[in-house]
Design a protein around this motif. Structure first.
Motif, PDB file in Angstrom:
ATOM      1  N   LEU A   1       0.964  -1.392   0.191  1.00  0.00           N
ATOM      2  CA  LEU A   1       0.013  -0.103   0.035  1.00  0.00           C
ATOM      3  C   LEU A   1       0.828   1.255  -0.098  1.00  0.00           C
ATOM      4  O   LEU A   1       1.837   1.490   0.835  1.00  0.00           O
ATOM      5  CB  LEU A   1      -0.789   0.002   1.267  1.00  0.00           C
ATOM      6  N   VAL A   2       0.600   2.150  -0.917  1.00  0.00           N
ATOM      7  CA  VAL A   2       1.284   3.374  -0.931  1.00  0.00           C
ATOM      8  C   VAL A   2       0.351   4.480  -0.871  1.00  0.00           C
ATOM      9  O   VAL A   2      -0.528   4.733  -1.570  1.00  0.00           O
ATOM     10  CB  VAL A   2       2.057   3.432  -2.508  1.00  0.00           C
ATOM     11  N   SER A   3       0.798   5.435   0.068  1.00  0.00           N
ATOM     12  CA  SER A   3       0.076   6.800   0.136  1.00  0.00           C
ATOM     13  C   SER A   3      -1.300   6.540   0.200  1.00  0.00           C
ATOM     14  O   SER A   3      -2.403   7.252  -0.508  1.00  0.00           O
ATOM     15  CB  SER A   3       0.293   7.638  -0.912  1.00  0.00           C
ATOM     16  N   THR A   4      -1.830   5.695   1.193  1.00  0.00           N
ATOM     17  CA  THR A   4      -3.246   5.448   1.445  1.00  0.00           C
ATOM     18  C   THR A   4      -3.610   5.149   2.707  1.00  0.00           C
ATOM     19  O   THR A   4      -2.619   5.532   3.709  1.00  0.00           O
ATOM     20  CB  THR A   4      -3.719   4.105   0.453  1.00  0.00           C
ATOM     21  N   VAL A   5      -4.836   4.563   3.002  1.00  0.00           N
ATOM     22  CA  VAL A   5      -5.204   4.434   4.298  1.00  0.00           C
ATOM     23  C   VAL A   5      -5.807   3.112   4.409  1.00  0.00           C
ATOM     24  O   VAL A   5      -6.001   2.295   3.453  1.00  0.00           O
ATOM     25  CB  VAL A   5      -6.216   5.260   4.620  1.00  0.00           C
ATOM     26  N   LYS A   6      -5.951   2.505   5.796  1.00  0.00           N
ATOM     27  CA  LYS A   6      -6.109   0.954   5.972  1.00  0.00           C
ATOM     28  C   LYS A   6      -7.615   0.972   6.658  1.00  0.00           C
ATOM     29  O   LYS A   6      -8.094  -0.076   6.713  1.00  0.00           O
ATOM     30  CB  LYS A   6      -4.933   0.136   6.862  1.00  0.00           C
ATOM     31  N   SER A   7      -8.117   1.884   7.017  1.00  0.00           N
ATOM     32  CA  SER A   7      -9.371   2.142   7.798  1.00  0.00           C
ATOM     33  C   SER A   7      -9.826   3.581   7.959  1.00  0.00           C
ATOM     34  O   SER A   7      -9.242   4.594   7.408  1.00  0.00           O
ATOM     35  CB  SER A   7      -9.131   1.796   9.205  1.00  0.00           C
ATOM     36  N   SER A   8     -11.216   3.750   8.195  1.00  0.00           N
ATOM     37  CA  SER A   8     -11.617   5.065   8.191  1.00  0.00           C
ATOM     38  C   SER A   8     -10.984   6.010   9.439  1.00  0.00           C
ATOM     39  O   SER A   8     -10.974   7.298   9.429  1.00  0.00           O
ATOM     40  CB  SER A   8     -13.277   5.089   8.592  1.00  0.00           C
TER      41      SER A   8
ATOM     42  N   GLY B   1      10.138  13.326   3.579  1.00  0.00           N
ATOM     43  CA  GLY B   1       9.818  14.494   2.561  1.00  0.00           C
ATOM     44  C   GLY B   1       8.747  13.852   1.441  1.00  0.00           C
ATOM     45  O   GLY B   1       8.394  14.446   0.562  1.00  0.00           O
ATOM     46  N   GLY B   2       8.211  12.571   1.702  1.00  0.00           N
ATOM     47  CA  GLY B   2       7.304  12.135   0.765  1.00  0.00           C
ATOM     48  C   GLY B   2       5.883  12.684   0.850  1.00  0.00           C
ATOM     49  O   GLY B   2       5.118  12.574   1.762  1.00  0.00           O
ATOM     50  N   PRO B   3       5.598  13.309  -0.237  1.00  0.00           N
ATOM     51  CA  PRO B   3       4.149  14.032  -0.436  1.00  0.00           C
ATOM     52  C   PRO B   3       3.217  13.063  -0.987  1.00  0.00           C
ATOM     53  O   PRO B   3       3.427  11.546  -0.983  1.00  0.00           O
ATOM     54  CB  PRO B   3       4.138  15.004  -1.378  1.00  0.00           C
ATOM     55  N   HIS B   4       1.882  12.973  -1.093  1.00  0.00           N
ATOM     56  CA  HIS B   4       0.854  12.218  -1.641  1.00  0.00           C
ATOM     57  C   HIS B   4       1.302  11.683  -2.632  1.00  0.00           C
ATOM     58  O   HIS B   4       0.949  10.546  -3.097  1.00  0.00           O
ATOM     59  CB  HIS B   4      -0.488  12.894  -1.582  1.00  0.00           C
ATOM     60  N   ILE B   5       1.909  12.467  -3.690  1.00  0.00           N
ATOM     61  CA  ILE B   5       2.234  11.876  -4.916  1.00  0.00           C
ATOM     62  C   ILE B   5       3.733  11.445  -5.083  1.00  0.00           C
ATOM     63  O   ILE B   5       4.539  11.460  -5.936  1.00  0.00           O
ATOM     64  CB  ILE B   5       1.831  12.926  -6.075  1.00  0.00           C
ATOM     65  N   MET B   6       4.165  10.688  -3.789  1.00  0.00           N
ATOM     66  CA  MET B   6       5.595  10.307  -3.847  1.00  0.00           C
ATOM     67  C   MET B   6       5.845   9.315  -4.649  1.00  0.00           C
ATOM     68  O   MET B   6       7.012   8.670  -5.105  1.00  0.00           O
ATOM     69  CB  MET B   6       5.938   9.979  -2.351  1.00  0.00           C
TER      70      MET B   6
END
Length: 226
Positions: A92-99, A202-207
């Protein structure tokens, strides 16, 4: 005599919302792997996320070892796939696993359904003539938008935003190893809400684009285990 080795693993890449194969340009696939990008589809009316995931991941060859790598919304779809697929690992990259890992404003929008009134149709017209009147620096951004986010069907966007906001997480007891990679400068899914992730400084959402080398190193390490 053929000395070439058959790749051990196939990495199926699920891009972020609206993104295509171009979003993985900075990612290096390990030498012992092959890869395939799974493109977004236009959802059917009232289609449930798990049914959509089954259609989108239909090309996955389950007769050979494989890994799923999902970015942002693609990571959510990849997690839904654990209901009907069993990859060697889930990345999983730049995401979520739950609410619980979503920011508060997303949870607020989910409760109020404010996202249903957003003008998604505008996204399909960013190359139209009126936008060319904007300052030059905006032209560059719009070209990048055109290139990296080719899927701008308003039906897809409306459905996709709704799925992200309403998604609660996967409750199945899967024994598939899950590796979460997240940037500490992610402004969409802030790191402070994320649990158990490998952090990219330093990783942004679009890393996946800006820090492709760092993500690639972690992917190579994961693939070495299989």
């Amino acid at each position: 005599m053929n000395t070439q080795h058959t790749p051990k693993l196939k990495v199926y890449l699920i891009p972020g919302m609206s993104a295509g194969a171009e979003s993985f340009e900075a990612l290096s696939i390990p030498k012992n792997c092959t890869s395939e990008v799974l493109p977004w589809l236009v959802p059917k009316p009232q289609e449930a996320l798990i049914d959509y995931a089954k259609r989108m991941l239909n090309p996955v060859d389950t007769t050979a070892p494989y890994i799923l790598l999902g970015v942002s919304f693609g990571g959510i779809v990849a997690q839904e796939a654990l209901h009907f697929l069993k990859p060697e690992a889930l990345v999983l990259v730049s995401t979520v696993k739950s609410s619980a890992e979503k920011p508060k404003w997303m949870r607020w929008m989910s409760r109020t359904d404010m996202h249903k009134i957003l003008p998604y149709y505008i996204a399909a017209h960013l190359s139209d003539k009126p936008w060319r009147m904007l300052p030059e620096h905006w032209h560059k951004r719009l070209k990048q938008y055109d290139y990296y986010l080719p899927m701008r069907d308003p039906i897809y966007l409306s459905w996709g935003v709704h799925q992200v906001l309403k998604w609660k997480g996967v409750t199945s007891n899967s024994d598939v190893p899950v590796v979460h990679i997240h940037g500490d400068s992610d402004d969409l899914f802030p790191l402070r809400h994320i649990k158990g992730a490998h952090v990219i400084k330093g990783g942004p959402h679009i890393m996946i684009l800006t820090h492709g080398k760092a993500v690639s190193k972690l992917l190579a390490r994961i693939c070495q285990e299989f």
